[in-house]
Write an enzyme that holds these catalytic residues in place. Structure first.
Site, PDB file in Angstrom:
ATOM      1  N   HIS A  48     -42.210  41.570 -14.085  1.00 44.33           N
ATOM      2  CA  HIS A  48     -40.865  40.816 -14.418  1.00 44.33           C
ATOM      3  C   HIS A  48     -39.893  41.025 -13.292  1.00 44.33           C
ATOM      4  O   HIS A  48     -38.951  40.676 -13.198  1.00 44.33           O
ATOM      5  CB  HIS A  48     -40.429  40.702 -15.705  1.00 44.33           C
ATOM      6  CG  HIS A  48     -41.307  40.147 -16.539  1.00 44.33           C
ATOM      7  ND1 HIS A  48     -40.899  39.918 -17.969  1.00 44.33           N
ATOM      8  CD2 HIS A  48     -42.597  39.538 -16.561  1.00 44.33           C
ATOM      9  CE1 HIS A  48     -42.101  39.424 -18.715  1.00 44.33           C
ATOM     10  NE2 HIS A  48     -43.127  38.890 -17.660  1.00 44.33           N
TER      11      HIS A  48
ATOM     12  N   CYS B 142     -50.008  39.690 -16.312  1.00 46.40           N
ATOM     13  CA  CYS B 142     -49.096  38.453 -16.418  1.00 46.40           C
ATOM     14  C   CYS B 142     -49.402  37.709 -15.349  1.00 46.40           C
ATOM     15  O   CYS B 142     -50.025  37.657 -14.364  1.00 46.40           O
ATOM     16  CB  CYS B 142     -47.698  39.363 -16.068  1.00 46.40           C
ATOM     17  SG  CYS B 142     -46.205  38.349 -16.320  1.00 46.40           S
ATOM     18  N   HIS B 143     -48.660  36.392 -15.559  1.00 45.43           N
ATOM     19  CA  HIS B 143     -49.031  35.306 -14.792  1.00 45.43           C
ATOM     20  C   HIS B 143     -47.533  35.125 -13.846  1.00 45.43           C
ATOM     21  O   HIS B 143     -47.362  34.066 -13.181  1.00 45.43           O
ATOM     22  CB  HIS B 143     -49.219  34.032 -15.457  1.00 45.43           C
ATOM     23  CG  HIS B 143     -48.457  33.878 -16.613  1.00 45.43           C
ATOM     24  ND1 HIS B 143     -48.981  33.483 -17.695  1.00 45.43           N
ATOM     25  CD2 HIS B 143     -47.221  33.617 -16.922  1.00 45.43           C
ATOM     26  CE1 HIS B 143     -47.978  33.276 -18.745  1.00 45.43           C
ATOM     27  NE2 HIS B 143     -47.012  33.372 -18.252  1.00 45.43           N
TER      28      HIS B 143
ATOM     29  N   ASN C 219     -46.100  41.584 -24.224  1.00 45.46           N
ATOM     30  CA  ASN C 219     -44.879  42.353 -23.912  1.00 45.46           C
ATOM     31  C   ASN C 219     -44.423  43.089 -24.956  1.00 45.46           C
ATOM     32  O   ASN C 219     -44.708  42.876 -26.370  1.00 45.46           O
ATOM     33  CB  ASN C 219     -43.870  41.175 -23.468  1.00 45.46           C
ATOM     34  CG  ASN C 219     -44.307  40.586 -22.233  1.00 45.46           C
ATOM     35  OD1 ASN C 219     -44.570  41.243 -21.308  1.00 45.46           O
ATOM     36  ND2 ASN C 219     -43.919  39.083 -22.014  1.00 45.46           N
TER      37      ASN C 219
ATOM     38  N   TYR D 290     -32.275  41.451 -16.802  1.00 42.69           N
ATOM     39  CA  TYR D 290     -33.020  42.702 -16.106  1.00 42.69           C
ATOM     40  C   TYR D 290     -31.530  43.225 -15.247  1.00 42.69           C
ATOM     41  O   TYR D 290     -31.973  44.299 -14.772  1.00 42.69           O
ATOM     42  CB  TYR D 290     -34.142  42.778 -15.359  1.00 42.69           C
ATOM     43  CG  TYR D 290     -35.053  41.871 -15.941  1.00 42.69           C
ATOM     44  CD1 TYR D 290     -35.632  42.099 -17.718  1.00 42.69           C
ATOM     45  CD2 TYR D 290     -36.126  41.206 -15.652  1.00 42.69           C
ATOM     46  CE1 TYR D 290     -36.534  41.451 -18.305  1.00 42.69           C
ATOM     47  CE2 TYR D 290     -37.295  40.540 -16.193  1.00 42.69           C
ATOM     48  CZ  TYR D 290     -37.193  40.660 -17.628  1.00 42.69           C
ATOM     49  OH  TYR D 290     -38.171  40.150 -18.280  1.00 42.69           O
TER      50      TYR D 290
END
Length: 488
Positions: A201, A170-171, A149, A258
């Protein structure tokens, strides 16, 4: 098959071990070479001993080398995996501590928001160094798999400026799908078919089918609200689901960073988060977790080494994308996953230059994205806010432009909801000065930033945040582990 995989930042011990064992679950890969590289000889020595023990215990011909000479590790590599944390926990602590002085309370702070933007400034010069080495010494057309990241910024820089074939991994999508399958009563996550798309994300489950039956918003909301655990841990995420009509991949705590609505006032933070685990919204939660994990590994290393003597079990192969991508590219066994790539028409209502995360298929011809996806308007609008910040942040990092960096920070949704322009300008000066050792592109800007800080009249406060916990000692971690074991 015989080829070379280089892992940069291999001192991320637990994650490196997971990637290593996943890849060796592919029968055709037993003869490959792993070249580990890190700036820490200590960490490299520990992980090499663990991987050597795995190779020995499983009677494999796999070769493992370790070196602090990155170019040597990259020589002839077909695949390069990055899981670096530039600046380590020292810089990361400043990503959390300094914004708190200006009222910005982050749970993770590594993707956007104040911490993520500065993390990108530290990463991007290093990412470009990786790309230069890959172009010069790796196998022709080598593929760069970025796990580090801030995902979008790192991948953006590698593709646009590093000119390397790059995919970000990414998971979050897998974890979100597992939650949905669980609340809907599925016996296995494989019963759930879905389309998940957006940006890293901030990816959205825009289509859900359980055993072929379409799942709508009302059914999903009811399922989450009825769940005895997720109804408490994912309050914010469920609220977004109710308002947007679709579920987000990201955890309760991370998602809150975010958006400009949930973490801008201390009383609102405590209303929406859950303190049962750091990932649900704790102030500086991931920093605490990372610090404790590092301490735990150092102390418990003999047990980690002993555990490496167990046989590799292909049935326990994880859902991390890397091994499945390599298997598809090398064997032509098709793999479907969610990948971070340049948009180029994949998502119709996001910018073409943005790094998006969306479904794709992998075979021997490469990663082939499913194009023509249109996000619901609220999801696209939320993604656009972050994309604009990411773009400015990447451009600022490339040019070493502190004024553009401040404008990127000002446009961050949560920062803008909490701080005034004067506060943002001073905060960026303070962060750049504190992290100057990892920001070579801002070397010329640091003296003036120091002068401005000396004259500034903007007030700050020493604040631990709305929901901060202390880093636990090894004894406390042992006691907690014993209590959990006793509780069953």
């Amino acid at each position: 098959m015989s080829f070379k995989i280089a892992i940069i930042g291999a001192g991320s011990v637990g994650f490196t071990k997971k990637l290593f064992t996943d890849i060796l679950c592919v029968p055709e890969f037993k003869d490959i070479e792993f070249a580990l590289t890190d700036i820490s000889e200590h960490n490299l020595g520990m992980i090499q001993a663990i991987l050597d023990r795995i190779v020995e215990a499983n009677g494999l011909p796999t070769k493992v080398t370790a070196t602090t000479d990155r170019r040597k590790a990259l020589e002839g590599a077909r695949y390069i995996i990055s899981c670096v944390r530039v600046g380590g926990l020292e810089a990361y602590a400043d990503d959390i501590r300094i914004p708190l002085k200006y009222g910005i309370d982050q749970c993770v702070g590594d993707t956007i928001c104040a911490g993520g933007i500065l993390y990108g400034q530290r990463n991007i010069p290093v990412i470009l160094d990786f790309c230069k080495d890959i172009r010069e010494v790796a196998e022709t057309d080598a593929k760069f798999l970025n796990y580090a990241n801030p995902m979008a910024m790192n991948t953006w820089a590698a593709i646009e400026y590093g000119k390397i074939d790059t995919v970000g991994l990414c998971h979050g999508v897998q974890h979100g799908a597992e939650q949905i399958a669980e609340v809907l009563g599925a016996k296995s996550p494989r019963e759930l078919d879905y389309v998940c798309s957006g940006i890293n994300h901030q990816t959205w489950f825009i289509e859900l089918r359980l055993n072929g039956r379409a799942i709508g918003k009302d059914e999903l909301v009811a399922a989450f609200e009825a769940h005895p655990v997720y109804s408490k841990q994912e309050k914010l995420r469920i609220d977004v689901l109710k308002r947007f009509g679709v579920y987000s991949t990201e955890s309760n705590g991370h998602l809150s960073e975010y958006l400009p609505w949930y973490r801008k006032r201390p009383d609102e933070i405590t209303r929406w988060i859950d303190m049962s685990d750091w990932i649900h919204g704790e102030t500086g939660g991931y920093l605490r977790y990372s610090t404790e994990t590092r301490k735990w590994f150092e102390t418990e290393y003999p047990q980690f080494l002993e555990a490496a003597s167990k046989p590799i079990d292909p049935a326990r192969r994880s859902n991390e994308h890397a091994s499945h991508i390599l298997e598809a590219l090398e064997t032509n066994r098709v793999y479907r996953g969610h990948f971070n790539v340049k948009n180029n028409g994949v998502i119709t209502n996001l910018p073409q230059d943005a790094i998006i995360e969306s479904p794709g298929f992998v075979d021997r011809f490469g990663i082939n994205m499913a194009a023509g996806i249109t996000l619901p308007e609220p999801c696209a609008a939320t993604c656009m806010s972050s994309i604009n910040v990411q773009r400015m942040s990447v451009h600022a990092a490339i040019a070493g432009d502190i004024d553009l960096l401040k404008l990127a920070m000002l446009h961050d949704p949560l920062v803008g909801a909490v701080s005034t322009p004067e506060e943002v300008w001073q905060m960026v000066d303070e962060m750049v000065v504190a992290q100057a050792a990892w920001l070579p592109q801002y070397a010329d800007a640091v003296p003036a930033a120091k002068e401005r800080l000396a004259k500034s009249k903007v007030k700050t406060r020493e604040w631990a945040g709305a929901a901060r916990r202390n880093v636990r000692s090894i004894d406390e971690l042992h006691a907690e582990k014993a209590a959990l074991k006793q509780a069953g």
